[in-house]
Write a protein that holds these residues in place. Structure first.
Motif, PDB file in Angstrom:
ATOM      1  N   SER A   1       0.833  -1.199   0.000  1.00 26.70           N
ATOM      2  CA  SER A   1       0.000   0.000   0.000  1.00 26.70           C
ATOM      3  C   SER A   1       0.873   1.256   0.000  1.00 26.70           C
ATOM      4  O   SER A   1       2.049   1.233   0.362  1.00 26.70           O
ATOM      5  CB  SER A   1      -0.913  -0.008   1.218  1.00 26.70           C
ATOM      6  OG  SER A   1      -0.395   0.775   2.249  1.00 26.70           O
ATOM      7  N   ALA A   2       0.254   2.355  -0.454  1.00 25.32           N
ATOM      8  CA  ALA A   2       0.975   3.629  -0.468  1.00 25.32           C
ATOM      9  C   ALA A   2       1.296   4.045   0.966  1.00 25.32           C
ATOM     10  O   ALA A   2       2.223   4.810   1.203  1.00 25.32           O
ATOM     11  CB  ALA A   2       0.121   4.692  -1.150  1.00 25.32           C
ATOM     12  N   GLN A   3       0.524   3.540   1.912  1.00 21.00           N
ATOM     13  CA  GLN A   3       0.741   3.906   3.322  1.00 21.00           C
ATOM     14  C   GLN A   3       1.784   2.979   3.910  1.00 21.00           C
ATOM     15  O   GLN A   3       1.467   2.067   4.662  1.00 21.00           O
ATOM     16  CB  GLN A   3      -0.564   3.767   4.108  1.00 21.00           C
ATOM     17  CG  GLN A   3      -1.712   4.553   3.537  1.00 21.00           C
ATOM     18  CD  GLN A   3      -1.370   6.026   3.420  1.00 21.00           C
ATOM     19  OE1 GLN A   3      -0.737   6.587   4.300  1.00 21.00           O
ATOM     20  NE2 GLN A   3      -1.764   6.637   2.326  1.00 21.00           N
ATOM     21  N   ASN A   4       3.039   3.174   3.528  1.00 19.23           N
ATOM     22  CA  ASN A   4       4.041   2.225   4.002  1.00 19.23           C
ATOM     23  C   ASN A   4       4.975   2.791   5.071  1.00 19.23           C
ATOM     24  O   ASN A   4       5.983   2.184   5.382  1.00 19.23           O
ATOM     25  CB  ASN A   4       4.826   1.618   2.828  1.00 19.23           C
ATOM     26  CG  ASN A   4       5.774   2.616   2.222  1.00 19.23           C
ATOM     27  OD1 ASN A   4       5.710   3.802   2.532  1.00 19.23           O
ATOM     28  ND2 ASN A   4       6.659   2.147   1.372  1.00 19.23           N
ATOM     29  N   ALA A   5       4.621   3.957   5.629  1.00 13.88           N
ATOM     30  CA  ALA A   5       5.455   4.499   6.718  1.00 13.88           C
ATOM     31  C   ALA A   5       5.154   3.706   7.986  1.00 13.88           C
ATOM     32  O   ALA A   5       4.029   3.668   8.451  1.00 13.88           O
ATOM     33  CB  ALA A   5       5.162   5.973   6.939  1.00 13.88           C
ATOM     34  N   LEU A   6       6.193   3.067   8.514  1.00 10.15           N
ATOM     35  CA  LEU A   6       5.998   2.287   9.743  1.00 10.15           C
ATOM     36  C   LEU A   6       6.124   3.177  10.965  1.00 10.15           C
ATOM     37  O   LEU A   6       5.432   2.991  11.965  1.00 10.15           O
ATOM     38  CB  LEU A   6       7.054   1.180   9.843  1.00 10.15           C
ATOM     39  CG  LEU A   6       7.145   0.187   8.708  1.00 10.15           C
ATOM     40  CD1 LEU A   6       8.178  -0.876   9.031  1.00 10.15           C
ATOM     41  CD2 LEU A   6       5.782  -0.450   8.468  1.00 10.15           C
ATOM     42  N   GLY A   7       7.039   4.106  10.892  1.00  9.22           N
ATOM     43  CA  GLY A   7       7.253   4.977  12.032  1.00  9.22           C
ATOM     44  C   GLY A   7       8.144   6.123  11.626  1.00  9.22           C
ATOM     45  O   GLY A   7       8.875   6.034  10.634  1.00  9.22           O
ATOM     46  N   GLY A   8       8.055   7.199  12.381  1.00 14.25           N
ATOM     47  CA  GLY A   8       8.893   8.342  12.049  1.00 14.25           C
ATOM     48  C   GLY A   8       8.917   9.316  13.196  1.00 14.25           C
ATOM     49  O   GLY A   8       8.199   9.163  14.186  1.00 14.25           O
ATOM     50  N   GLY A   9       9.755  10.312  13.055  1.00 12.54           N
ATOM     51  CA  GLY A   9       9.840  11.307  14.116  1.00 12.54           C
ATOM     52  C   GLY A   9      10.873  12.346  13.795  1.00 12.54           C
ATOM     53  O   GLY A   9      11.237  12.546  12.631  1.00 12.54           O
ATOM     54  N   GLY A  10      11.360  12.985  14.833  1.00 12.17           N
ATOM     55  CA  GLY A  10      12.361  14.009  14.638  1.00 12.17           C
ATOM     56  C   GLY A  10      12.442  14.930  15.838  1.00 12.17           C
ATOM     57  O   GLY A  10      11.802  14.695  16.862  1.00 12.17           O
ATOM     58  N   ARG A  11      13.231  15.982  15.673  1.00 11.68           N
ATOM     59  CA  ARG A  11      13.403  17.002  16.722  1.00 11.68           C
ATOM     60  C   ARG A  11      12.293  18.020  16.661  1.00 11.68           C
ATOM     61  O   ARG A  11      11.758  18.312  15.583  1.00 11.68           O
ATOM     62  CB  ARG A  11      14.725  17.744  16.495  1.00 11.68           C
ATOM     63  CG  ARG A  11      15.837  17.141  17.199  1.00 11.68           C
ATOM     64  CD  ARG A  11      16.978  18.090  17.526  1.00 11.68           C
ATOM     65  NE  ARG A  11      17.833  17.300  18.367  1.00 11.68           N
ATOM     66  CZ  ARG A  11      17.678  17.156  19.681  1.00 11.68           C
ATOM     67  NH1 ARG A  11      16.752  17.852  20.332  1.00 11.68           N
ATOM     68  NH2 ARG A  11      18.453  16.349  20.358  1.00 11.68           N
ATOM     69  N   TYR A  12      11.984  18.569  17.819  1.00 12.64           N
ATOM     70  CA  TYR A  12      10.967  19.629  17.888  1.00 12.64           C
ATOM     71  C   TYR A  12      11.412  20.614  18.958  1.00 12.64           C
ATOM     72  O   TYR A  12      10.787  20.735  20.010  1.00 12.64           O
ATOM     73  CB  TYR A  12       9.588  19.037  18.176  1.00 12.64           C
ATOM     74  CG  TYR A  12       9.592  17.960  19.250  1.00 12.64           C
ATOM     75  CD1 TYR A  12       9.527  18.282  20.599  1.00 12.64           C
ATOM     76  CD2 TYR A  12       9.689  16.614  18.904  1.00 12.64           C
ATOM     77  CE1 TYR A  12       9.550  17.300  21.581  1.00 12.64           C
ATOM     78  CE2 TYR A  12       9.724  15.621  19.883  1.00 12.64           C
ATOM     79  CZ  TYR A  12       9.653  15.992  21.219  1.00 12.64           C
ATOM     80  OH  TYR A  12       9.686  15.011  22.182  1.00 12.64           O
ATOM     81  N   ASP A  13      12.515  21.332  18.663  1.00 12.09           N
ATOM     82  CA  ASP A  13      13.139  22.136  19.712  1.00 12.09           C
ATOM     83  C   ASP A  13      12.312  23.348  20.134  1.00 12.09           C
ATOM     84  O   ASP A  13      12.596  23.938  21.176  1.00 12.09           O
ATOM     85  CB  ASP A  13      14.549  22.563  19.265  1.00 12.09           C
ATOM     86  CG  ASP A  13      15.506  21.359  19.206  1.00 12.09           C
ATOM     87  OD1 ASP A  13      15.140  20.284  19.719  1.00 12.09           O
ATOM     88  OD2 ASP A  13      16.611  21.512  18.645  1.00 12.09           O
TER      89      ASP A  13
ATOM     90  N   GLY B   1      11.852  12.606  19.310  1.00  8.02           N
ATOM     91  CA  GLY B   1      11.179  11.329  19.568  1.00  8.02           C
ATOM     92  C   GLY B   1      10.699  10.703  18.284  1.00  8.02           C
ATOM     93  O   GLY B   1      10.978  11.195  17.179  1.00  8.02           O
ATOM     94  N   PHE B   2      10.005   9.590  18.444  1.00  9.30           N
ATOM     95  CA  PHE B   2       9.378   8.953  17.281  1.00  9.30           C
ATOM     96  C   PHE B   2       8.038   8.359  17.678  1.00  9.30           C
ATOM     97  O   PHE B   2       7.764   8.146  18.868  1.00  9.30           O
ATOM     98  CB  PHE B   2      10.272   7.861  16.675  1.00  9.30           C
ATOM     99  CG  PHE B   2      10.504   6.651  17.573  1.00  9.30           C
ATOM    100  CD1 PHE B   2       9.482   5.756  17.872  1.00  9.30           C
ATOM    101  CD2 PHE B   2      11.758   6.402  18.106  1.00  9.30           C
ATOM    102  CE1 PHE B   2       9.700   4.648  18.687  1.00  9.30           C
ATOM    103  CE2 PHE B   2      11.989   5.296  18.925  1.00  9.30           C
ATOM    104  CZ  PHE B   2      10.951   4.420  19.220  1.00  9.30           C
ATOM    105  N   GLY B   3       7.200   8.113  16.676  1.00  9.31           N
ATOM    106  CA  GLY B   3       5.972   7.356  16.857  1.00  9.31           C
ATOM    107  C   GLY B   3       5.983   6.262  15.809  1.00  9.31           C
ATOM    108  O   GLY B   3       6.344   6.496  14.649  1.00  9.31           O
TER     109      GLY B   3
END
Ligand code: HAM
Length: 420
Positions: A276-288, A303-305
């Protein structure tokens, strides 16, 4: 055919029944253990917050503008169900001001009113971590490697990591202005559906899936080229750490995450086995800047989700991390009135031997079927003869010839322990 029921789970939500739910338990337990081992503690926070908490995570994003489950409570307050985990964590940080670095993990149902599509749910579940109070790029490495190792520990192999840097808040703001004016000059070359994003959220135009837009933005300015020296250094240190940890990645200047709060490092893991096009399993980054935007002290964070549903879909696609064996040690088949089944299950369970049984005075045949279906190693059979002799029959359900022996009821626990 069974009549279809009057009530069903809401569209794009799902019930997770046993035995599939045992995979969820196992996934959660695995995650909890790995994060605890890295110094992260569990944070439980409410599933709803004041609307303002979530509005800060992205006034320009679909998640906030179009997909939020907002409601007015009986006290007239504007509230919303949590669409993601980070804003609640930062709100809790601001409220309690714990010592930093503050490292927490969560398992959180999240709600987004999305279009129905494979791999997209209106209630999905995220396993996540957030670390607040340090802007050390080695913490970025820690967070990314923890997620990479979590996927690896599940047995997933076809996972691709993309990373990008958004730069410091100033870098990002300057870049967004440049990009907006660059896009304005080419607005007629964009797919009409993407044009409205130019003003609101120009970076979202860059990750459009529409062909016409993709061609038009192929040589758009890239944020990685607009980083300040400090941001570029930090990004280099992150890449160095990933290399040292042997975590493969691709620098993807087009990686724009769907939330507004990101600064510096952003990342996403794609499950390549998912069609499926929805293949992101998880992601995140900085949010200073997020803690401050939510009214707290200026505090960096990262962090990540990771979506539980998509992670398990990827496991299905790769044939890994199946349902764990949940068979009880014993199944009690009592055709002598049921009192022994009632009392033996209590005794066995208290002795640490997992036990299940049949109810409703079923026939021997029917109870043996249930014993078989339970997958238990031992069937404990109680008939009139056994009761009269103060004994039980113990059948080895795994032995091809159904090996069975009589033993004293009082010796049952010792017997089972010696055969464990
Ligand atoms: P996100 O990328 O929006 O990030 O969501 C994280 C993950 O949740 C996605 O990669 C995906 O696996 C899953 N997910 C999101 N929406 C859905 C949906 N509708 N159906 C199924 N799965 C979904 C965040 O939410 C950020 N809070 C991540 C983060 C943490 N950034 C910093 N710290």
């Amino acid at each position: 055919m069974a009549e279809s029921p009057r009530f069903r789970a809401p569209a794009a939500t799902q019930d997770i029944l046993p035995p599939e739910s045992a995979r969820w338990e196992a996934l959660l337990a695995r995650f909890a253990q790995q994060m605890a081992d890295a110094g992260y503690g569990l944070l439980q926070s409410p599933m709803f917050e004041e609307l303002g908490v979530f509005q800060r995570v992205g006034e320009g994003t679909d998640v906030v503008r179009k997909e939020m489950y907002e409601f007015t409570d009986r006290g007239g307050r504007q509230m919303a169900l949590r669409p993601e985990g980070t804003a609640s964590v930062v709100r809790a940080f601001n409220q309690h001001r714990p010592a930093t670095p503050w490292k927490v993990w969560y398992a959180a149902p999240s709600f987004r009113y999305e279009r129905k599509q494979a791999g997209r749910y209106r209630q999905h579940h995220q396993l996540g971590i957030e670390a607040l109070g340090s802007d050390d790029p080695d913490l970025d490495v820690e967070v990314i490697v923890l997620l990479a190792d979590f996927y690896r520990s599940l047995g997933l192999q076809r996972v691709e990591l993309s990373i990008n840097s958004m730069g410091a808040p100033g870098d990002r703001a300057a870049y967004v202005d440049d990009l907006r004016s660059w896009l304005h000059h080419r607005e007629d070359q964009l797919d009409p559906a993407d044009r409205e994003k130019v003003d609101d959220n120009p970076m979202r135009v860059l990750d459009s899936k529409r062909e016409q837009t993709r061609a038009a933005v192929a040589d758009a300015p890239r944020i990685v080229d607009a980083l300040s020296a400090d941001a570029a250094d930090r990004f280099r240190r992150v890449r160095e750490g990933l290399d040292a940890a042997d975590v493969a990645y691709r620098v993807d200047p087009g990686l724009v995450r769907g939330l507004d709060y990101y600064t510096h490092t952003t990342f996403e893991f794609a499950g390549l086995a998912l069609e499926s096009a929805q293949n992101a399993l998880g992601g995140g980054g900085r949010y200073d800047g997020l803690a401050e935007a939510l009214g707290g002290p200026a505090t960096p964070g990262i962090g990540f989700g990771s979506g539980i549903e998509r992670t398990l879909l990827a496991c299905d696609a790769e044939g890994v991390f199946g349902a764990p064996d949940r068979a009880p040690d014993v199944f009690i088949v009592d055709v002598a009135g049921g009192a022994w089944a009632r009392d033996l299950t209590v005794q066995l369970r208290r002795a640490g031997i997992s036990a299940d049984r049949a109810f409703d005075g079923r026939s021997m045949r029917s109870q043996m079927k249930l014993a078989d279906r339970s997958g238990s190693r031992w069937a404990i059979i109680v008939g009139e003869d056994e009761v009269a002799a103060g004994q039980v029959s113990v059948r080895d359900m795994h032995a091809p010839d159904g090996d069975q022996q009589r033993i004293d009821r009082n010796a049952l626990i010792d017997h089972l322990e010696s055969r464990a």
